[in-house]
Design a protein around this motif. Structure first.
Motif, PDB file in Angstrom:
ATOM      1  N   TRP B  32       0.860  -1.191   0.000  1.00  0.00           N
ATOM      2  CA  TRP B  32       0.000   0.000   0.000  1.00  0.00           C
ATOM      3  C   TRP B  32       0.892   1.235   0.000  1.00  0.00           C
ATOM      4  O   TRP B  32       1.324   1.684   1.045  1.00  0.00           O
ATOM      5  N   GLY B  35      -0.232   4.436   1.977  1.00  0.00           N
ATOM      6  CA  GLY B  35      -0.108   4.397   3.439  1.00  0.00           C
ATOM      7  C   GLY B  35       1.327   4.346   3.913  1.00  0.00           C
ATOM      8  O   GLY B  35       1.626   4.612   5.065  1.00  0.00           O
ATOM      9  N   LYS B  37       5.041   5.167   4.828  1.00  0.00           N
ATOM     10  CA  LYS B  37       5.717   6.387   5.244  1.00  0.00           C
ATOM     11  C   LYS B  37       7.205   6.336   4.916  1.00  0.00           C
ATOM     12  O   LYS B  37       7.971   7.206   5.312  1.00  0.00           O
ATOM     13  N   TRP B  60       7.000  12.811   2.472  1.00  0.00           N
ATOM     14  CA  TRP B  60       7.685  13.876   3.210  1.00  0.00           C
ATOM     15  C   TRP B  60       9.135  13.552   3.524  1.00  0.00           C
ATOM     16  O   TRP B  60       9.968  14.437   3.638  1.00  0.00           O
ATOM     17  N   PRO B  84       5.314  -1.034  10.357  1.00  0.00           N
ATOM     18  CA  PRO B  84       4.505  -0.409  11.402  1.00  0.00           C
ATOM     19  C   PRO B  84       3.214   0.207  10.846  1.00  0.00           C
ATOM     20  O   PRO B  84       2.380   0.652  11.613  1.00  0.00           O
ATOM     21  N   ASP B  85       3.085   0.232   9.536  1.00  0.00           N
ATOM     22  CA  ASP B  85       2.000   1.009   8.942  1.00  0.00           C
ATOM     23  C   ASP B  85       0.958   0.184   8.182  1.00  0.00           C
ATOM     24  O   ASP B  85       0.221   0.731   7.379  1.00  0.00           O
ATOM     25  N   PHE B  86       0.903  -1.093   8.432  1.00  0.00           N
ATOM     26  CA  PHE B  86      -0.112  -1.958   7.809  1.00  0.00           C
ATOM     27  C   PHE B  86      -0.074  -1.873   6.277  1.00  0.00           C
ATOM     28  O   PHE B  86      -1.097  -1.814   5.626  1.00  0.00           O
TER      29      PHE B  86
ATOM     30  N   LYS C  13      -9.259   5.433  10.193  1.00  0.00           N
ATOM     31  CA  LYS C  13      -8.268   6.170  10.982  1.00  0.00           C
ATOM     32  C   LYS C  13      -6.840   5.838  10.542  1.00  0.00           C
ATOM     33  O   LYS C  13      -5.870   6.343  11.115  1.00  0.00           O
ATOM     34  N   ILE C  14      -6.698   4.956   9.602  1.00  0.00           N
ATOM     35  CA  ILE C  14      -5.381   4.530   9.117  1.00  0.00           C
ATOM     36  C   ILE C  14      -5.079   5.279   7.829  1.00  0.00           C
ATOM     37  O   ILE C  14      -6.000   5.413   7.003  1.00  0.00           O
ATOM     38  N   PRO C  15      -3.874   5.810   7.557  1.00  0.00           N
ATOM     39  CA  PRO C  15      -2.628   5.648   8.311  1.00  0.00           C
ATOM     40  C   PRO C  15      -2.682   6.339   9.691  1.00  0.00           C
ATOM     41  O   PRO C  15      -3.324   7.369   9.837  1.00  0.00           O
ATOM     42  N   HIS C  16      -1.983   5.754  10.632  1.00  0.00           N
ATOM     43  CA  HIS C  16      -1.966   6.304  11.991  1.00  0.00           C
ATOM     44  C   HIS C  16      -1.034   7.499  12.102  1.00  0.00           C
ATOM     45  O   HIS C  16      -0.344   7.855  11.149  1.00  0.00           O
ATOM     46  N   LEU C  17      -1.021   8.119  13.294  1.00  0.00           N
ATOM     47  CA  LEU C  17      -0.267   9.385  13.432  1.00  0.00           C
ATOM     48  C   LEU C  17       1.191   9.208  13.790  1.00  0.00           C
ATOM     49  O   LEU C  17       1.934  10.180  13.888  1.00  0.00           O
ATOM     50  N   TRP C  18       1.650   7.966  14.028  1.00  0.00           N
ATOM     51  CA  TRP C  18       3.030   7.781  14.478  1.00  0.00           C
ATOM     52  C   TRP C  18       4.040   8.038  13.359  1.00  0.00           C
ATOM     53  O   TRP C  18       3.744   7.894  12.179  1.00  0.00           O
ATOM     54  N   CYS C  19       5.257   8.391  13.759  1.00  0.00           N
ATOM     55  CA  CYS C  19       6.316   8.723  12.798  1.00  0.00           C
ATOM     56  C   CYS C  19       6.644   7.502  11.927  1.00  0.00           C
ATOM     57  O   CYS C  19       6.393   6.366  12.310  1.00  0.00           O
ATOM     58  N   GLY C  25       3.630   0.949  16.053  1.00  0.00           N
ATOM     59  CA  GLY C  25       2.851   0.261  15.037  1.00  0.00           C
ATOM     60  C   GLY C  25       3.089  -1.245  15.066  1.00  0.00           C
ATOM     61  O   GLY C  25       2.155  -2.040  14.914  1.00  0.00           O
ATOM     62  N   ARG C  56      -2.251   6.566  21.957  1.00  0.00           N
ATOM     63  CA  ARG C  56      -3.140   6.776  20.818  1.00  0.00           C
ATOM     64  C   ARG C  56      -3.556   5.457  20.179  1.00  0.00           C
ATOM     65  O   ARG C  56      -4.442   5.422  19.335  1.00  0.00           O
TER      66      ARG C  56
END
Lengths: 377, 91, 283
Positions: B32, B35, B37, B60, B84-86, C13-19, C25, C56
């Motif tokens: 994905w 999603g 990062k 970013w 960590p981001d599914f 709510k995904i993607p989550h707010l973590w770096c 995660g 969170r």
């Protein structure tokens, strides 16, 4: 009608009324002079299948009752001044997340450890402004033991109706006094419960204003899997920083009490018909004031008393009316003038306010109040 | 969990025939990108160099990943477990 | 076979707010796989958290979720569990949340051995507030409030939980997501208070100030310091400096009946309270 008459203390009445109101969870922490309430709850709750838990501190006690209430169980905690201070963080949470619960504060002298075993009415303002931020507030101040039972039930009803924490402000005298009480028939009690959602889970929002200012509340584990946070949130319960939504939510919360003020305010008039001098009183101080009124009447002085059974919100319209008519208003308080400051704002310069502020831990003697009445003429 | 391959349409997708030891198998890797990062953990943790980090101006931190060679995959699931981001699905 | 996290997530709510690369995660994923392992109904689970990055996590899980005040998650959780003892309560907490501001609640939840599971994501710092030192920041390391090097000794959260009476205690790192899953699953299954510490990377705050500002080097820092509990038991204290000891600290009753646990009978709190109710009603 079958009635039970026996001796009860104020503390015991809080516990009894709470259980009769449907309270099945007490989270507490020992503190003088409120510990007896925890003791009675620890004896009585298991008998009705309820839970008593003594938490590790005051903060934890407050957290536990919010948790229990979210799980659908009416909850109570009892504390006194310093403990009330510690609870404020989570009391703020209960306002923000709109979780019904009742906090009984048996007031004692302060600040800090102050006078643990003595009488005071020191937390009138802490009950209103104790936590940070703005929120509605309902605080009840019984003066007689019969009233302790009645107003405790009322506190639970208010918390359930308006989905918010409600303060029950006792003082040391009211909590420790014992009297033979004629309790009302349990079947005659009016018990209110939180409004449940009428929609299926997929259409449910925990802060949905479509149903009025008090949104229906689903309990945890009932199939409505929603999110609760102390952050400013939108109707879904998730955090938002949208200025308009945050503004609207705060306004709605204040409105819960403000627009229902006539259903909440509660006061009693005593000898008020022709009164030119008026005493504003609440809690145990009103007992002495009542004697002072009787004694002044014997001397032919036209004095009456307005006694607040609910101190927050105040009956603003009535207070304004008396402030513009009365020759003088006397406010006896066991603090340095927490209510007087507010009344002075209503009175402006229309009448003179005479304060009686005793913080030494002993009740205000009726003769002292009578002297002030004489001064007022 | 079902055995059906369940990779959403907005995922990038790689398929390959693989060999795990002597056993022949097939792999479908879903990724994905929206999603992602670009942390690069998948590329770092993969023992078989299936993933590589590539430049992505729209992210970013300027990077995302892609599969360079799906045939190397041994379905150890390390990338899937540690993303960590599914963002990774291995079938 | 890929795990279908969607089943347990609030996908909107995904993607989550973590770096990017944040360890939380990985822990969240291990938790969701553990939920599948134990097979609980989503309606019967409450996730509770306090304040901080880790706190969170519940917001992303499609269960009854409660995001409370800083350090107080366990108090709310205790209220929920005592009100509904047959439901499941799981708490997410960070190192600062659980052992600094919530330290008192932490040891007392352990002492009661109440049937809940606490996952502490330990990233050695206060991430959300800008990387200040926490009770688990190792000595000598730099944070935004210890620029000359930290002098505060650290808590070992597992040792603390064990001494306080928790009945299942384990630590794994985010480098080993499968081990984490195994420990969390055992924690959820344990009838009693379970504490699982997940050592996680916060490269953004803790890492950046200690020459490991990216997830890869931050995760390597954790890997380099990991020592299995069995090995650590054979070592001397002065050999165990700046290390992360992983494994299961308490797993069974045998462990809990050692002499160190004197005056601490093994009972689960909600069970013990049920007996109180029976006693009170018999009278």
């Amino acid at each position: 009608m079958k009635k039970s008459v026996r001796f009860y203390s104020g503390a015991e009445l809080v516990a009894k009324a709470a259980i009769d109101a449907g309270c099945r969870f007490f989270g507490g922490y020992p503190i003088t002079p409120s510990s007896e309430i925890a003791e009675y709850m620890s004896h009585e709750l298991p008998k009705v299948g309820g839970t008593y838990i003594q938490m590790e501190d005051e903060i934890a006690a407050m957290g536990s009752i919010i948790g229990a209430s979210l799980a659908g169980v009416k909850s109570l905690t009892a504390t006194s001044g310093p403990g009330f201070s510690l609870k404020q963080e989570n009391i703020g949470y209960a306002y923000m997340a709109e979780v019904p619960c009742v906090i009984c504060n048996v007031m004692r002298g302060g600040p800090s450890t102050g006078l643990p075993t003595a009488l005071a009415q020191a937390d009138i303002m802490q009950a209103k402004w104790g936590t940070h931020g703005d929120h509605p507030v309902i605080a009840l101040t019984p003066a007689y033991l019969e009233e302790v039972y009645e107003l405790t039930i009322k506190a639970f009803n208010f918390s359930e109706i308006y989905r918010m924490p409600v303060m029950l402000l006792l003082d040391e005298v009211i909590a420790h006094l014992s009297t033979a009480i004629d309790l009302p028939d349990k079947e005659m009690l009016v018990i209110k419960n939180r409004r449940k959602p009428s929609v299926p889970p997929e259409k449910y929002f925990p802060y949905d204003t479509a149903y009025g200012d008090v949104p229906p509340m689903a309990n945890f584990f009932e199939g409505y899997r929603y999110h609760v946070t102390g952050l400013s949130h939108d109707k879904t319960g998730f955090p938002t920083t949208d200025p308009e939504l945050v503004q609207a939510d705060q306004e709605r919360q204040i409105r819960k009490v403000k627009s229902n003020i006539n259903n909440i305010i509660d006061y009693e008039y005593y000898q008020m018909k022709d009164a030119e001098i008026i005493i504003f009183a609440y809690g145990s101080t009103a007992r002495g004031a009542r004697v002072a009124v009787d004694n002044a009447r014997k001397l032919g002085i036209k004095v009456g008393m307005m006694r607040f059974r609910v101190i927050w919100p105040l009956p603003e319209a009535e207070i304004l009316k008396h402030c513009s008519k009365a020759k003088a208003i006397i406010i006896p308080e066991m603090n340095m003038g927490q209510l007087s400051d507010v009344i002075e704002r209503y009175a402006a310069d229309r009448t003179k306010i005479l304060r009686i502020n005793h913080v030494g831990g002993v009740p205000i003697h009726p003769s002292y109040i009578l002297n002030v009445i004489k001064e007022a003429i | 969990m079902s055995n059906k391959i369940n990779i959403p349409e907005n995922y990038e997708r790689w398929e390959a025939e693989i060999k795990i030891g002597k056993k022949e198998d097939t792999v479908t890797i879903g990724y994905w990108r929206d999603g992602c990062k670009g942390c690069g953990i998948c590329a770092d943790i993969c023992p078989k160099k299936v993933w590589e980090i590539i430049e992505a101006k729209d992210k970013w931190n300027g990077q995302v990943v892609r599969v360079i060679d799906a045939t190397n995959c041994i379905k150890c699931m390390l990338c899937e477990v540690h993303c960590p981001d599914f963002c990774i699905k291995i079938y | 076979m890929a795990f279908e996290y969607e089943k347990y997530l609030r996908m909107d709510k995904i993607p989550h707010l973590w770096c990017p690369g944040c360890g939380i995660g990985v822990v969240l994923k291990a938790m969701l796989r553990s939920l599948e392992n134990v097979g609980w109904e989503k309606n019967d689970i409450a996730f509770v958290s306090g304040i901080g990055c880790t706190s969170r996590a519940p917001g992303y899980i499609d269960c009854n979720t409660l995001h409370t005040t800083h350090g107080r998650a366990l108090t709310f959780a205790t209220g929920i569990k005592m009100a509904k003892p047959d439901k499941h309560v799981v708490v997410f907490s960070g190192d600062g949340d659980a052992t600094a501001i919530g330290g008192n609640h932490f040891i007392h939840a352990c002492r009661r051995n109440i049937d809940m599971t606490l996952v502490v994501v330990n990233n050695n710092t206060y991430g959300m507030t800008g990387g200040q030192h926490s009770p688990t920041t190792p000595i000598g390391y730099k944070t935004s409030t210890t620029v000359y090097g930290n002098i505060d000794p650290t808590f070992d959260i597992c040792m603390l939980a064990k001494a306080a009476g928790a009945s299942y205690v384990a630590r794994a790192t985010v480098n080993k997501g499968k081990v984490l899953e195994k420990y969390i699953t055992k924690g959820l299954e344990n009838k009693g208070f379970s504490v699982i510490v997940a050592t996680a990377n916060c490269h953004t705050q803790f890492g950046r100030k200690n020459k490991m500002g990216d997830p890869i080097s931050s995760r390597k820092w954790i890997a380099d310091r990991e020592i299995p509990l069995e090995k650590a038991r054979e070592m001397k204290a002065d050999e165990l400096n700046d290390v992360i000891i992983t494994g299961e600290f308490i797993t069974d009753e045998q462990e809990r009946t050692r002499w160190e646990n004197y005056n601490h009978p093994i009972h689960e709190y909600t069970d013990a309270y049920k007996k109180i109710i029976e006693k009170a009603q018999k009278k």
